[in-house]
Design a protein around this motif. Structure first.
Motif, short mmCIF file in Angstrom:
data_model
loop_
_atom_site.label_atom_id
_atom_site.label_comp_id
_atom_site.label_asym_id
_atom_site.label_seq_id
_atom_site.Cartn_x
_atom_site.Cartn_y
_atom_site.Cartn_z
N GLY A 146 99.79 35.21 100.60
CA GLY A 146 99.08 33.96 100.75
C GLY A 146 99.45 32.55 100.35
O GLY A 146 99.18 31.73 101.14
N LEU A 147 100.27 32.63 99.42
CA LEU A 147 100.97 31.32 99.19
C LEU A 147 101.98 31.05 100.11
O LEU A 147 101.81 29.86 100.53
CB LEU A 147 101.69 31.49 97.84
CG LEU A 147 101.06 31.27 96.40
CD1 LEU A 147 101.75 31.45 95.42
CD2 LEU A 147 100.32 29.86 96.48
N SER A 148 102.60 31.86 100.44
CA SER A 148 103.79 31.39 101.87
C SER A 148 102.75 30.99 103.09
O SER A 148 103.15 30.11 103.64
CB SER A 148 104.46 32.51 102.17
OG SER A 148 105.34 32.77 100.94
N GLY A 149 101.76 31.67 103.49
CA GLY A 149 101.09 31.34 104.53
C GLY A 149 100.24 30.16 104.38
O GLY A 149 100.10 29.27 105.16
N LEU A 150 99.94 29.64 103.11
CA LEU A 150 99.34 28.33 102.90
C LEU A 150 100.52 27.25 103.22
O LEU A 150 100.07 26.07 103.60
CB LEU A 150 98.68 28.19 101.24
CG LEU A 150 98.16 27.04 100.98
CD1 LEU A 150 96.94 26.86 102.11
CD2 LEU A 150 97.59 27.06 99.59
N LEU A 151 101.60 27.29 102.59
CA LEU A 151 102.70 26.52 102.92
C LEU A 151 102.83 26.40 104.25
O LEU A 151 103.08 25.15 104.71
CB LEU A 151 103.91 26.99 102.13
CG LEU A 151 105.04 26.10 102.32
CD1 LEU A 151 104.69 24.52 101.57
CD2 LEU A 151 106.42 26.84 101.55
N ILE A 152 102.95 27.40 105.10
CA ILE A 152 102.94 27.29 106.51
C ILE A 152 102.01 26.55 107.27
O ILE A 152 102.25 25.85 107.94
CB ILE A 152 103.38 28.83 106.93
CG1 ILE A 152 104.60 29.37 106.72
CG2 ILE A 152 103.31 28.77 108.73
CD1 ILE A 152 104.74 30.79 106.88
N ILE A 202 102.46 18.55 110.92
CA ILE A 202 103.32 18.19 112.00
C ILE A 202 102.67 18.64 113.24
O ILE A 202 102.74 17.79 114.26
CB ILE A 202 104.64 19.02 112.09
CG1 ILE A 202 105.41 18.58 110.61
CG2 ILE A 202 105.54 18.65 112.90
CD1 ILE A 202 106.47 19.34 110.06
N GLY A 203 101.97 19.77 113.55
CA GLY A 203 101.29 20.16 114.52
C GLY A 203 101.91 21.14 115.50
O GLY A 203 103.17 21.17 115.59
N GLY A 204 101.15 21.84 116.00
CA GLY A 204 101.93 22.83 117.23
C GLY A 204 103.01 23.80 116.79
O GLY A 204 103.09 23.89 115.54
N THR A 205 103.75 24.13 117.71
CA THR A 205 105.04 24.84 117.18
C THR A 205 106.07 24.51 116.52
O THR A 205 106.35 25.15 115.74
CB THR A 205 105.45 25.13 118.77
OG1 THR A 205 104.62 25.93 119.78
CG2 THR A 205 106.62 26.32 118.67
N THR A 206 106.11 23.34 116.42
CA THR A 206 107.03 22.59 115.77
C THR A 206 106.54 22.72 114.20
O THR A 206 107.35 22.88 113.26
CB THR A 206 107.29 21.10 115.89
OG1 THR A 206 107.75 20.77 117.39
CG2 THR A 206 108.34 20.39 115.02
N GLY A 207 105.47 22.51 113.80
CA GLY A 207 104.93 22.66 112.56
C GLY A 207 105.05 24.10 112.05
O GLY A 207 105.27 24.28 111.00
N GLY A 228 107.21 25.13 108.83
CA GLY A 228 106.52 25.80 107.77
C GLY A 228 107.31 27.12 107.52
O GLY A 228 107.33 27.44 106.26
N ILE A 229 107.63 28.11 108.37
CA ILE A 229 108.23 29.17 108.51
C ILE A 229 109.42 29.13 107.67
O ILE A 229 109.95 29.54 106.72
CB ILE A 229 108.27 30.03 109.72
CG1 ILE A 229 106.81 30.46 110.22
CG2 ILE A 229 109.28 30.99 109.39
CD1 ILE A 229 107.09 31.18 111.63
N GLY A 230 110.23 27.81 108.20
CA GLY A 230 111.57 27.54 107.55
C GLY A 230 111.35 27.20 106.14
O GLY A 230 112.18 27.65 105.36
#
Length: 286
Positions: free
Chosen positions: A13-19, A26-31, A35-37
């Motif tokens: 959940g924490l990682s998901g919140l960061l993503i 940032i928006g869209g695919t780039t964001g 976020g995953i990075g």
């Protein structure tokens, strides 16, 4: 197993919140990719560096057996009893009474106590506190809590600096933040991260208390120590450190009323003592 599943879900959940924050800013695919990075780098960084960050935050100083013979021998004796490798031993130059453990696994672990806790606790209670920290090491809670603290800190930093990160930019999907959305994210994201981090910490504290009772064979010693530390924290909280790492400490380093209790990183001391006294009926006295 239930606690482990709950902890894994909360970390996710924490990682998901960061993503999600990165996606919103940032928006869209780039964001989403950024976020995953960010989540991956934060997790990897905290895996290898969380112990150094926590020790540095509290200005902990490593000591040898020659420098602190009593403390060193106590940690060594309890480590052998818990079937753990000898951790590194640190003293925090702070008059507040507290202790914590850190490290990614038992082979890379450290136990730190403040000068204050060494001054106010009798030997059996200090042993119980150290046994509590060794149980965190054995259960690998030290890594879990440090990773949670690092991610929560990253979320708070990112949320507090949304405008500097270019909130409101747009990509090919024409997605981005607006002023109201950014403002809500700045306020709600750190609170959400803190709530998740607290849930992780609370999940592990009862287990560490029980483990300490089994190592020492004296649940009442830890109950007395917790009561004494709670009372001392109201008068003399730990002044060093970073709020993101409060969950590592054996007891909340601050005092407060009912509103502050909503944001406790630990279960209430009363509930912890009650659990220990119930456990005392089941364990033989060592």
């Amino acid at each position: 197993m239930g606690n482990q599943f709950k902890t894994a879900a909360l970390l996710a959940g924490l990682s998901g919140l960061l993503i999600a924050i990165s996606y919103w800013v940032i928006g869209g695919t780039t964001g989403l990719i950024v976020g995953i990075g960010l989540a991956a780098v934060t997790n990897l960084f905290s895996w290898y560096q969380s112990d150094k960050i926590a020790l540095a935050a509290y200005r902990a100083q490593e000591v040898s057996e020659a420098q602190a013979p009593g403390l060193y021998r106590m940690v060594s004796k309890l480590s052998q009893r818990a079937n753990l490798p000898m951790p590194r031993v640190y003293i925090v130059p702070d008059s507040g009474a507290n202790a914590f453990a850190t490290g990614r696994d038992p082979e890379h672990a450290a136990v730190a106590v403040t000068e204050g806790i060494m001054n106010i606790l009798p030997e059996d209670e200090l042993e119980a506190v150290i046994a509590h920290e060794l149980t965190h090491i054995a259960n690998r809670d030290t890594l879990t809590q440090a990773v949670a603290a690092t991610i929560a800190g990253a979320i708070s930093f990112l949320a507090q600096n949304l405008f500097w990160f270019g909130g409101g930019s747009r990509d090919d999907n024409n997605r981005g933040g607006n002023f109201v959305g950014l403002l809500l994210t700045m306020i709600l994201a750190p609170i959400s991260a803190t709530v998740i981090q607290m849930a992780i910490s609370r999940t592990r504290e009862f287990s560490a208390d029980a483990g300490a009772a089994r190592i020492t064979g004296n649940p009442r010693a830890l109950a007395r120590a917790l009561q004494r530390l709670e009372s001392t924290a109201r008068q003399m909280p730990v002044e060093s450190g970073n709020p993101a790492f409060e969950s590592l400490l054996i007891i909340n380093p601050f005092s407060g009323g009912s509103f502050a209790n909503l944001f406790r990183t630990h279960p209430t001391t009363e509930k912890r003592i009650e659990a220990l006294l119930n456990l005392e009926k089941e364990l033989p006295i060592r």
